[in-house]
Design an enzyme around this catalytic site. Structure first.
Site, mmCIF file in Angstrom:
data_model
loop_
_atom_site.group_PDB
_atom_site.id
_atom_site.type_symbol
_atom_site.label_atom_id
_atom_site.label_comp_id
_atom_site.label_asym_id
_atom_site.label_seq_id
_atom_site.Cartn_x
_atom_site.Cartn_y
_atom_site.Cartn_z
ATOM 1 N N THR A 93 36.909 -25.557 -33.890
ATOM 2 C CA THR A 93 35.594 -25.955 -33.384
ATOM 3 C C THR A 93 34.578 -24.985 -33.967
ATOM 4 O O THR A 93 34.605 -23.790 -33.651
ATOM 5 C CB THR A 93 35.549 -25.867 -31.849
ATOM 6 O OG1 THR A 93 36.571 -26.712 -31.318
ATOM 7 C CG2 THR A 93 34.196 -26.311 -31.320
ATOM 8 N N LYS A 168 32.004 -33.382 -31.201
ATOM 9 C CA LYS A 168 32.656 -32.407 -30.298
ATOM 10 C C LYS A 168 31.618 -31.634 -29.474
ATOM 11 O O LYS A 168 31.760 -31.498 -28.263
ATOM 12 C CB LYS A 168 33.492 -31.456 -31.156
ATOM 13 C CG LYS A 168 33.964 -30.194 -30.487
ATOM 14 C CD LYS A 168 35.276 -30.351 -29.771
ATOM 15 C CE LYS A 168 35.615 -29.094 -28.988
ATOM 16 N NZ LYS A 168 36.821 -29.174 -28.230
ATOM 17 N N LYS A 243 31.214 -20.793 -25.827
ATOM 18 C CA LYS A 243 31.193 -20.924 -27.292
ATOM 19 C C LYS A 243 30.655 -22.306 -27.695
ATOM 20 O O LYS A 243 29.768 -22.417 -28.541
ATOM 21 C CB LYS A 243 32.616 -20.736 -27.857
ATOM 22 C CG LYS A 243 32.705 -20.994 -29.343
ATOM 23 C CD LYS A 243 34.134 -21.060 -29.863
ATOM 24 C CE LYS A 243 34.117 -21.620 -31.281
ATOM 25 N NZ LYS A 243 35.440 -21.819 -31.861
HETATM 26 P P1 NAD Z 1 43.463 -18.315 -31.253
HETATM 27 O O1 NAD Z 1 42.626 -17.094 -31.282
HETATM 28 O O2 NAD Z 1 44.632 -18.386 -30.307
HETATM 29 O O3 NAD Z 1 44.047 -18.600 -32.732
HETATM 30 C C1 NAD Z 1 43.336 -18.382 -33.919
HETATM 31 C C2 NAD Z 1 44.297 -17.794 -34.931
HETATM 32 O O4 NAD Z 1 43.654 -17.670 -36.187
HETATM 33 C C3 NAD Z 1 44.809 -16.400 -34.534
HETATM 34 O O5 NAD Z 1 46.223 -16.413 -34.467
HETATM 35 C C4 NAD Z 1 44.287 -15.504 -35.670
HETATM 36 O O6 NAD Z 1 45.173 -14.448 -36.009
HETATM 37 C C5 NAD Z 1 44.175 -16.502 -36.798
HETATM 38 N N1 NAD Z 1 43.277 -16.103 -37.885
HETATM 39 C C6 NAD Z 1 42.012 -15.622 -37.799
HETATM 40 N N2 NAD Z 1 41.513 -15.388 -39.044
HETATM 41 C C7 NAD Z 1 42.487 -15.747 -39.925
HETATM 42 C C8 NAD Z 1 42.592 -15.746 -41.342
HETATM 43 N N3 NAD Z 1 41.585 -15.325 -42.126
HETATM 44 N N4 NAD Z 1 43.736 -16.175 -41.914
HETATM 45 C C9 NAD Z 1 44.774 -16.594 -41.139
HETATM 46 N N5 NAD Z 1 44.747 -16.620 -39.785
HETATM 47 C C10 NAD Z 1 43.613 -16.196 -39.183
HETATM 48 O O7 NAD Z 1 42.471 -19.535 -30.993
HETATM 49 P P2 NAD Z 1 42.846 -21.014 -30.478
HETATM 50 O O8 NAD Z 1 42.746 -21.082 -28.984
HETATM 51 O O9 NAD Z 1 44.104 -21.466 -31.165
HETATM 52 O O10 NAD Z 1 41.580 -21.834 -31.014
HETATM 53 C C11 NAD Z 1 41.448 -22.199 -32.372
HETATM 54 C C12 NAD Z 1 40.255 -23.120 -32.516
HETATM 55 O O11 NAD Z 1 40.454 -24.263 -31.690
HETATM 56 C C13 NAD Z 1 38.929 -22.492 -32.064
HETATM 57 O O12 NAD Z 1 37.919 -22.891 -32.950
HETATM 58 C C14 NAD Z 1 38.718 -23.055 -30.670
HETATM 59 O O13 NAD Z 1 37.351 -23.127 -30.298
HETATM 60 C C15 NAD Z 1 39.333 -24.440 -30.834
HETATM 61 N N6 NAD Z 1 39.802 -25.042 -29.571
HETATM 62 C C16 NAD Z 1 40.527 -24.310 -28.689
HETATM 63 C C17 NAD Z 1 40.959 -24.905 -27.503
HETATM 64 C C18 NAD Z 1 41.784 -24.133 -26.500
HETATM 65 O O14 NAD Z 1 41.967 -24.616 -25.367
HETATM 66 N N7 NAD Z 1 42.328 -22.964 -26.846
HETATM 67 C C19 NAD Z 1 40.644 -26.252 -27.230
HETATM 68 C C20 NAD Z 1 39.924 -26.992 -28.179
HETATM 69 C C21 NAD Z 1 39.513 -26.359 -29.352
#
Ligand code: NAD
Length: 291
Positions: A93, A168, A243
């Protein structure tokens, strides 16, 4: 079945990559966190030591990263490492402007691309029941739809590049505003001596009916599965709601849209987070609204 590189194996990306493996795709995964890679490996994702290693032979690359700056950094690297025709899909997102920049990076190397943010949270990611809101060309959508189907149950093509992110943040702006409205109604009902169940029974079958009330009721009792019954453990955290509201406000400023209630909702969630409640479910904002 496709050879897929999955970048970002966190709370969402980990289970999404696992579901691609379950559907028979070959998935190599990369994350800056060794812990996330090791966890994904237990679900059949092949861990890669570097981004370049993950991309070897990939027909499709999926990113699931925290913010626009992370997506643009990774997609800038992809643009130096990939050959044309690799399908690029970003499921994070992020702000609409960064999504459009990411599409431009892909277009410069002749790779079809999609922005495909999700709703459904970690539960939907694990159960492969996510909704995908997709932006990109018709050809790119046709190429990516079956891959997204392995991770979700509803895939909606919203329009050109950036339209998925636009859908979204508009949806989540409604959600943030409606949750605050439902919380205020329960707080007022409490002052008036009206029971939670009575308000629920009336509003859930009247014009006050909405998802924040009937699926995610912010008081314990009427909807047993809502986070209010579990001491407001997320669910969908207040920090993630903030966010998404901040993204909607950035988009409103940039496009010249008036969104006074979205602005106020963002301010209220910022205040709630600054009081140390960012890790709680977003429906817990009722505690602050009670005063
Ligand atoms: P998270 O922090 O658990 O996972 C993100 C991952 O990206 C981490 O493991 C981090 O190490 C990795 N990362 C960061 N920079 C990187 C790079 N340069 N190369 C490789 N890996 C890298 O976050 P999440 O909860 O999985 O959310 C991910 C996305 O999904 C976000 O944009 C969030 O807004 C969206 N989202 C989350 C939810 C939720 O409920 N968690 C729901 C809908 C959407």
């Amino acid at each position: 079945m496709a050879r897929i590189a999955f970048i970002g194996l966190g709370n969402m990306g980990g289970p999404m990559a696992a579901n691609l493996v379950k559907s028979g795709h070959q998935v190599s995964g990369f994350d800056l966190s060794e812990v996330s890679k090791a966890e994904a490996a237990t679900h059949g994702v092949k861990p890669a030591a570097t981004l370049a290693e993950a991309l070897l032979d990939a027909q499709c690359v999926i990113t699931m990263l925290p913010k626009g700056e992370h997506v643009l950094a990774v997609w800038t690297d992809l643009a130096t490492l990939l050959t044309e025709e690799t399908l690029l899909i970003d499921c994070s997102t992020i702000d609409v402007e960064s999504a459009r920049k990411a599409h431009a990076l892909a277009s410069a190397i002749k790779c079809p691309s999609l922005d495909a943010p999700v709703s459904g949270g970690t539960g939907g990611a694990a159960a492969a029941t996510l909704t995908f809101m997709v932006g990109g060309s018709g050809e790119a959508f046709a190429a990516g739809e079956s891959i997204l189907q392995a991770m979700g149950k509803k895939i909606v093509h919203c329009g050109a590049g950036g339209a998925g992110q636009a859908a979204k943040i508009c949806n989540n702006m409604v959600l943030g505003i409606s949750m605050i409205g439902v919380c205020e109604a329960f707080a007022l009902a409490e002052k008036l001596g009206l029971s939670h169940q009575a308000l629920f029974d009336v509003a859930s079958t009247s014009s006050g009916q909405c998802w924040s009330l009937t699926t995610y009721c912010p008081v314990p009792g009427p909807v047993p599965t809502s986070p209010a019954n579990n001491d407001y453990r997320p669910g969908f955290s207040a920090a993630l709601m903030l966010k998404d509201l901040a993204l909607s406000q950035a988009a409103a400023r940039q496009s010249g849209a008036e969104t006074p209630l979205g602005k106020h909702a963002a301010e209220l969630y910022a205040e709630f987070e600054s009081q140390g409640h960012g890790a709680e479910d977003f429906s817990a904002i009722i505690r602050m609204l009670r005063g």
